[in-house]
Design a protein around this motif. Structure first.
Motif, PDB file in Angstrom:
ATOM      1  N   ALA A   1       4.104  57.237  36.796  1.00 48.58           N
ATOM      2  CA  ALA A   1       3.280  57.010  37.979  1.00 48.58           C
ATOM      3  C   ALA A   1       1.802  56.856  37.680  1.00 48.58           C
ATOM      4  O   ALA A   1       1.055  56.369  38.504  1.00 48.58           O
ATOM      5  N   GLU A   2       1.391  57.262  36.509  1.00 46.20           N
ATOM      6  CA  GLU A   2      -0.016  57.224  36.173  1.00 46.20           C
ATOM      7  C   GLU A   2      -0.517  55.799  36.069  1.00 46.20           C
ATOM      8  O   GLU A   2       0.025  54.946  35.475  1.00 46.20           O
TER       9      GLU A   2
ATOM     10  N   LYS B   1       0.768  68.591  39.545  1.00 47.06           N
ATOM     11  CA  LYS B   1       1.225  69.548  40.553  1.00 47.06           C
ATOM     12  C   LYS B   1       2.679  69.270  40.945  1.00 47.06           C
ATOM     13  O   LYS B   1       3.487  70.190  41.054  1.00 47.06           O
ATOM     14  N   ALA B   2       3.020  68.000  41.133  1.00 48.16           N
ATOM     15  CA  ALA B   2       4.391  67.640  41.502  1.00 48.16           C
ATOM     16  C   ALA B   2       5.363  67.969  40.372  1.00 48.16           C
ATOM     17  O   ALA B   2       6.462  68.478  40.615  1.00 48.16           O
ATOM     18  N   LEU B   3       4.963  67.705  39.133  1.00 48.24           N
ATOM     19  CA  LEU B   3       5.810  68.031  37.985  1.00 48.24           C
ATOM     20  C   LEU B   3       6.048  69.535  37.906  1.00 48.24           C
ATOM     21  O   LEU B   3       7.173  69.993  37.673  1.00 48.24           O
ATOM     22  N   GLU B   4       4.997  70.311  38.108  1.00 51.72           N
ATOM     23  CA  GLU B   4       5.117  71.762  38.041  1.00 51.72           C
ATOM     24  C   GLU B   4       6.038  72.285  39.145  1.00 51.72           C
ATOM     25  O   GLU B   4       6.858  73.174  38.907  1.00 51.72           O
TER      26      GLU B   4
ATOM     27  N   PHE C   1      -2.283  64.523  33.072  1.00 49.45           N
ATOM     28  CA  PHE C   1      -2.132  63.462  34.046  1.00 49.45           C
ATOM     29  C   PHE C   1      -3.007  63.770  35.257  1.00 49.45           C
ATOM     30  O   PHE C   1      -3.628  64.823  35.343  1.00 49.45           O
ATOM     31  N   ASP C   2      -3.013  62.870  36.176  1.00 54.45           N
ATOM     32  CA  ASP C   2      -3.690  63.078  37.446  1.00 54.45           C
ATOM     33  C   ASP C   2      -3.240  64.430  38.007  1.00 54.45           C
ATOM     34  O   ASP C   2      -2.062  64.775  37.922  1.00 54.45           O
ATOM     35  N   PRO C   3      -4.153  65.217  38.572  1.00 56.01           N
ATOM     36  CA  PRO C   3      -3.785  66.546  39.088  1.00 56.01           C
ATOM     37  C   PRO C   3      -2.650  66.525  40.106  1.00 56.01           C
ATOM     38  O   PRO C   3      -1.836  67.452  40.144  1.00 56.01           O
ATOM     39  N   LYS C   4      -2.551  65.493  40.912  1.00 55.78           N
ATOM     40  CA  LYS C   4      -1.458  65.409  41.890  1.00 55.78           C
ATOM     41  C   LYS C   4      -0.111  65.259  41.188  1.00 55.78           C
ATOM     42  O   LYS C   4       0.880  65.849  41.597  1.00 55.78           O
TER      43      LYS C   4
ATOM     44  N   GLY D   1       9.145  63.128  28.646  1.00 53.65           N
ATOM     45  CA  GLY D   1       8.387  62.450  29.694  1.00 53.65           C
ATOM     46  C   GLY D   1       7.079  61.892  29.180  1.00 53.65           C
ATOM     47  O   GLY D   1       6.700  60.758  29.485  1.00 53.65           O
ATOM     48  N   ARG D   2       6.389  62.678  28.375  1.00 50.47           N
ATOM     49  CA  ARG D   2       5.108  62.216  27.825  1.00 50.47           C
ATOM     50  C   ARG D   2       5.322  61.094  26.805  1.00 50.47           C
ATOM     51  O   ARG D   2       4.504  60.184  26.694  1.00 50.47           O
TER      52      ARG D   2
END
Length: 71
Positions: free
Chosen positions: A70-71, A10-13, A4-7, A40-41
């Motif tokens: 959100a993607e 990062k939030a998921l992690e 996904f988008d890096p942001k 989720g995927r």
């Protein structure tokens, strides 16, 4: 694995880390009720498959699964 988008990644992690720390220290009141990455995927893929324009999610935790949409 789908990226996904890096942001979003990062939030998921960050959510995963917070949940893992709470579980490690036995802090049940700080644990999150989050879906697995696979679920989720799958939700993300299904939303794309049906070309969903709008998604309403009513959750009970911190919005973790919402980030997959959100993607």
């Amino acid at each position: 694995m789908q990226k996904f988008d890096p942001k979003i990644e990062k939030a998921l992690e960050k959510c995963r880390e917070l949940d893992a720390a709470a579980r490690l220290h036995g802090k049940k009141d700080e644990q999150f009720w989050i879906v697995s990455d696979e679920v989720g995927r799958l939700l993300n893929a299904k939303a794309k498959e049906i070309k969903a324009r709008y998604i309403l999610e009513i959750g009970t935790s911190i919005g973790y699964s919402t980030m997959f949409f959100a993607e």
